[in-house]
Design an enzyme around this catalytic site. Structure first.
Site, PDB file in Angstrom:
ATOM      1  N   HIS A 467     -51.629  13.815  -9.254  1.00  0.00           N
ATOM      2  CA  HIS A 467     -50.734  14.727  -8.591  1.00  0.00           C
ATOM      3  C   HIS A 467     -49.788  15.171 -10.462  1.00  0.00           C
ATOM      4  O   HIS A 467     -49.977  16.378 -10.984  1.00  0.00           O
ATOM      5  CB  HIS A 467     -49.718  14.484  -7.982  1.00  0.00           C
ATOM      6  CG  HIS A 467     -48.724  15.609  -7.823  1.00  0.00           C
ATOM      7  ND1 HIS A 467     -48.459  16.765  -7.030  1.00  0.00           N
ATOM      8  CD2 HIS A 467     -47.559  16.100  -8.500  1.00  0.00           C
ATOM      9  CE1 HIS A 467     -47.201  17.837  -6.888  1.00  0.00           C
ATOM     10  NE2 HIS A 467     -46.935  17.548  -7.990  1.00  0.00           N
ATOM     11  N   GLU A 468     -49.478  14.225 -10.939  1.00  0.00           N
ATOM     12  CA  GLU A 468     -48.283  14.213 -11.865  1.00  0.00           C
ATOM     13  C   GLU A 468     -49.569  14.262 -13.702  1.00  0.00           C
ATOM     14  O   GLU A 468     -49.116  15.200 -13.898  1.00  0.00           O
ATOM     15  CB  GLU A 468     -47.396  13.098 -12.768  1.00  0.00           C
ATOM     16  CG  GLU A 468     -46.581  12.938 -11.164  1.00  0.00           C
ATOM     17  CD  GLU A 468     -45.658  13.473 -10.700  1.00  0.00           C
ATOM     18  OE1 GLU A 468     -45.561  14.698 -11.787  1.00  0.00           O
ATOM     19  OE2 GLU A 468     -45.750  13.076  -9.618  1.00  0.00           O
ATOM     20  N   HIS A 471     -49.742  18.025 -13.805  1.00  0.00           N
ATOM     21  CA  HIS A 471     -48.475  18.777 -14.488  1.00  0.00           C
ATOM     22  C   HIS A 471     -48.564  18.806 -15.874  1.00  0.00           C
ATOM     23  O   HIS A 471     -48.885  20.213 -16.852  1.00  0.00           O
ATOM     24  CB  HIS A 471     -47.238  17.964 -13.533  1.00  0.00           C
ATOM     25  CG  HIS A 471     -46.731  18.415 -12.068  1.00  0.00           C
ATOM     26  ND1 HIS A 471     -46.711  20.272 -12.502  1.00  0.00           N
ATOM     27  CD2 HIS A 471     -46.408  17.665 -11.914  1.00  0.00           C
ATOM     28  CE1 HIS A 471     -46.326  19.891 -11.221  1.00  0.00           C
ATOM     29  NE2 HIS A 471     -45.949  18.330 -10.630  1.00  0.00           N
ATOM     30  N   HIS A 474     -51.532  20.890 -17.254  1.00  0.00           N
ATOM     31  CA  HIS A 474     -50.612  21.925 -16.950  1.00  0.00           C
ATOM     32  C   HIS A 474     -50.341  22.674 -18.405  1.00  0.00           C
ATOM     33  O   HIS A 474     -50.104  23.745 -19.556  1.00  0.00           O
ATOM     34  CB  HIS A 474     -50.163  22.506 -16.044  1.00  0.00           C
ATOM     35  CG  HIS A 474     -49.825  24.307 -15.694  1.00  0.00           C
ATOM     36  ND1 HIS A 474     -48.433  24.310 -14.871  1.00  0.00           N
ATOM     37  CD2 HIS A 474     -49.706  25.195 -16.419  1.00  0.00           C
ATOM     38  CE1 HIS A 474     -48.796  25.793 -14.645  1.00  0.00           C
ATOM     39  NE2 HIS A 474     -49.529  26.091 -15.967  1.00  0.00           N
TER      40      HIS A 474
HETATM   41 ZN   LIG Z   1     -45.221  18.652  -8.933  1.00  0.00          ZN
END
Ligand SMILES: [Zn+2]
Length: 680
Positions: A467-468, A471, A474
């Site tokens: 998940h991290e 980010h 991105h």
């Molecule tokens: Zn998040």
């Protein structure tokens, strides 16, 4: 000019080894002063162009943001008493600076002039979008109001800040002051030893005999799942759902605070020209208007309802046939569900840890990034804040540097709990140079039990890591040149979780699991049967859970959409009305869940709670495309990169999504992913 101060050195990577606490105050004060000077200079110019208006303001604010960001980061990961004092001391000054800037009429006017003068040769698309965002944010901060209105606006903002703080304090205090005290050991049957031991020492600390149980999550959750004594479960349930309400201690009652918050929010929204607070909140959201979010929730609830009803039947049947409970009550739900889960799936989450050695997970993750985006992730020697922290450089397939990220994975004293990604530097290309993006990836995983062996992750922690990392990608893979809309900057608030949750989906893909797991002897991969059970366990009770999230989301939207409730009775009537449609589990009359709903009354989720489900819909739908069209990882990655993560905040996230998926988002993929419908 300030010399020999590492915080004012803006070479690409932050300098951690030369960081000194005594540098913080002079650096931040100096950078605020510099920014104030720039603002004054820009305000006094008669003509406004991009180069002498937007660029100098952006540069000054970026320098302050980077230095203050580094201080905030260190305060979170290597917290010391000295640093905390300085941080808290400077925080109001820094916040004041940003608040003054956001209401500065001269700068607003200068930006407006640059925007108005836009012609085919003057501004490119990125700059136009950046200015549109800036001007919108100025307006949302009340810059367009007359003096009297601006005063009202500031008073309302102050009032709301203190009401929210009081709301949060009441929830904390009401939670803290309650204990369930038991002196008869026989009544503790079923409870885990660790919880009993904790309750024993809690009682001791309060000079009581026996055991004291609290409403804090580490005690409350296992208590409700495992306490066999039904009367005790009922007592704990009642205490929990009446926290900070008119049914509990009067000094912590949030009833009036809720009504005041809703009233003040509505006034603030009307002052800025919006129909309701929900409309104001949606001015910066991908969902664009409250109706779209409400429609999505209705659609989800319709699909989840029949599953939830049959799950409720399963619970009732099991309760009466195995546990001698003939009338299932809310305080039985977790208990019965846990019993069924243990019987069906026979493994505990903690048992999965042995299959996920950290090194293999990280290498597998980097291989996946390579397959998706063609990038290489290489460890670099660098100054870091703790010896366990690593710096990585991300390079494209031609070997060009794209950006850097620090990875700080292990829990330790002085480090804030949880997991997060933060930006250290944003990509910004000016005529003179290109600033390369840098990010922090922070988790709190347990370290290796002894120095020579590897650390192991639970499956949940593997998801967190992916998940991290979503980010981080991105932020780093952006191809946008303007700082305010590059990477994660300028992305709508309810769309930022798309790239991160997109990555989580790979943790439920057997092809990826094979590469990041090992069997107990350290080679091969985890057993496939066990993986299948994990998938089933994930979807257990997903109907009831979905309806619950929908109920919270719709309640949040409704109370912020219409004219605000004027009394507790009115508020509870709204809740009762929607429970009729959305809840399959009967709720007792005394249940006061709004009184401890801190996300919307004390956190940043007002008229935004739906975004949890919204992000799940988007990410499942995006991920579903690869399976639907049997695309290779490279094909999916290239398209996701081109249409979503390279774009930063240049386009609306809805446009990004449509660019990627070829249509607007729909809920089918999420229904499949959570077992609420069969694959087509
Ligand atoms: Zn998040």
């Amino acid at each position: 000019m300030i010399k020999n101060n590492a915080l004012c050195d803006f070479k690409n990577l932050p300098s951690f080894s030369s960081f000194k606490i005594e540098d913080v105050r002079p650096a931040i004060k100096y950078l605020i002063e510099q920014a104030e000077n720039t603002i004054e200079q820009v305000s006094s110019q008669c003509e406004s162009t991009w180069e002498d208006t937007v660029e100098p303001i952006t540069a000054a604010v970026d320098r302050l943001g980077r230095a203050w960001g580094q201080v905030g980061h260190l305060n979170s990961v290597v917290n010391t008493e000295d640093l905390r004092v300085i941080y808290n001391d400077l925080l109001p000054e820094v916040s004041d600076f940003y608040s003054r800037l956001s209401q500065n009429k001269e700068i607003y006017q200068s930006f407006n002039n640059v925007y108005d003068a836009k012609g085919p040769n003057k501004l490119n698309g990125e700059r136009i979008k950046l200015l549109e965002n800036e001007l919108r944010d100025y307006r949302l901060s009340g810059v367009g109001l007359n003096e009297r209105e601006q005063k009202t606006y500031q008073e309302l903002s102050k009032k709301l800040a203190s009401l929210s703080a009081k709301f949060s304090d009441n929830v904390l205090d009401a939670t803290d002051q309650y204990t369930l005290n038991i002196t008869d050991f026989d009544r503790l049957k079923g409870l885990p030893d660790a919880i009993i031991a904790e309750a024993k020492s809690k009682a001791k600390s309060m000079h009581k005999t026996g055991w004291s149980f609290t409403l804090k999550a580490p005690c409350w959750v296992p208590f409700m799942e495992s306490c066999i004594d039904r009367g005790l479960r009922q007592e704990m349930y009642r205490a929990y759902v009446t926290r900070a309400s008119d049914c509990g201690a009067p000094e912590y009652d949030n009833s009036k605070i809720i009504i005041d918050i809703l009233g003040a929010r509505c006034k603030k929204a009307k002052l800025l020209g919006f129909d309701s607070f929900a409309h104001l909140s949606f001015a910066t959201k991908m969902a664009v208007e409250p109706k779209r979010a409400l429609d999505l929730m209705t659609e989800l609830s319709l699909k989840a309802r029949s599953r939830a009803e049959s799950e409720y039947e399963i619970l009732k049947d099991y309760a009466s046939s195995h546990l001698d409970i003939s009338n299932l009550m809310p305080w039985d739900i977790s208990f019965v569900a846990q019993k069924i889960k243990e019987e069906r799936y026979t493994f505990k989450d903690e048992d999965l840890r042995q299959y996920f050695p950290l090194k293999r997970c990280v290498n597998g993750l980097f291989d996946l990034l390579n397959s998706l985006y063609g990038v290489s992730v290489l460890e670099k020697q660098a100054e870091v804040w703790n010896p366990s922290v690593k710096l990585y450089e991300v390079k494209d397939h031609l070997g060009h540097s794209i950006g850097y990220f620090y990875m700080d994975l292990f829990a330790r004293n002085g480090k804030r709990s949880g997991a997060w990604m933060d930006d250290a530097v944003g990509r910004w290309k000016t005529g003179r140079h290109t600033q390369i993006p840098v990010a922090y990836l922070v988790c709190n995983f347990p370290s290796a039990t002894n120095k020579s062996s590897d650390a192991y992750l639970s499956h949940n922690e593997v998801e967190t890591l992916f998940h991290e990392c979503g980010h981080v990608m991105h932020h780093l893979m952006t191809q946008i040149d303007e700082l305010g809309i590059s990477g994660i900057n300028g992305v709508e608030w309810d769309a930022v979780e798309l790239p991160s949750q997109f990555m989580e989906n790979f943790c439920w893909d057997w092809n990826i699991i094979k590469k990041i797991s090992s069997n107990v002897s350290g080679d091969g991969h985890m057993p496939e049967d066990l993986f299948k059970k994990m998938v089933e366990a994930k979807n257990f009770m997903s109907g009831i859970q979905t309806l619950r999230q929908v109920e919270f989301s719709v309640f949040d939207l409704l109370v912020h959409l219409d004219s605000p409730a004027g009394s507790l009775e009115e508020l509870m009537k709204i809740l009762e009305g929607l429970r009729k449609d959305l809840s399959v589990i009967p709720v007792p009359e005394y249940n006061r869940f709004p009184h401890s709903f801190s996300h919307i009354f004390a956190g940043g989720y007002a008229a935004g709670y739906y975004s949890y489900k919204w992000a799940e819909v988007l990410s499942a739908d995006a991920f579903g495309m690869s399976q639907e069209n049997s695309m290779s990882l490279g094909e999916v990655g290239a398209k996701f990169l081109e249409e979503v993560i390279s774009k930063g905040g240049l386009r609306s996230s809805l446009e990004n999504f449509i660019g990627f998926r070829g249509r607007e988002p729909n809920i089918d993929a999420l229904l499949q992913h959570t077992g609420l419908s069969e694959p087509a």
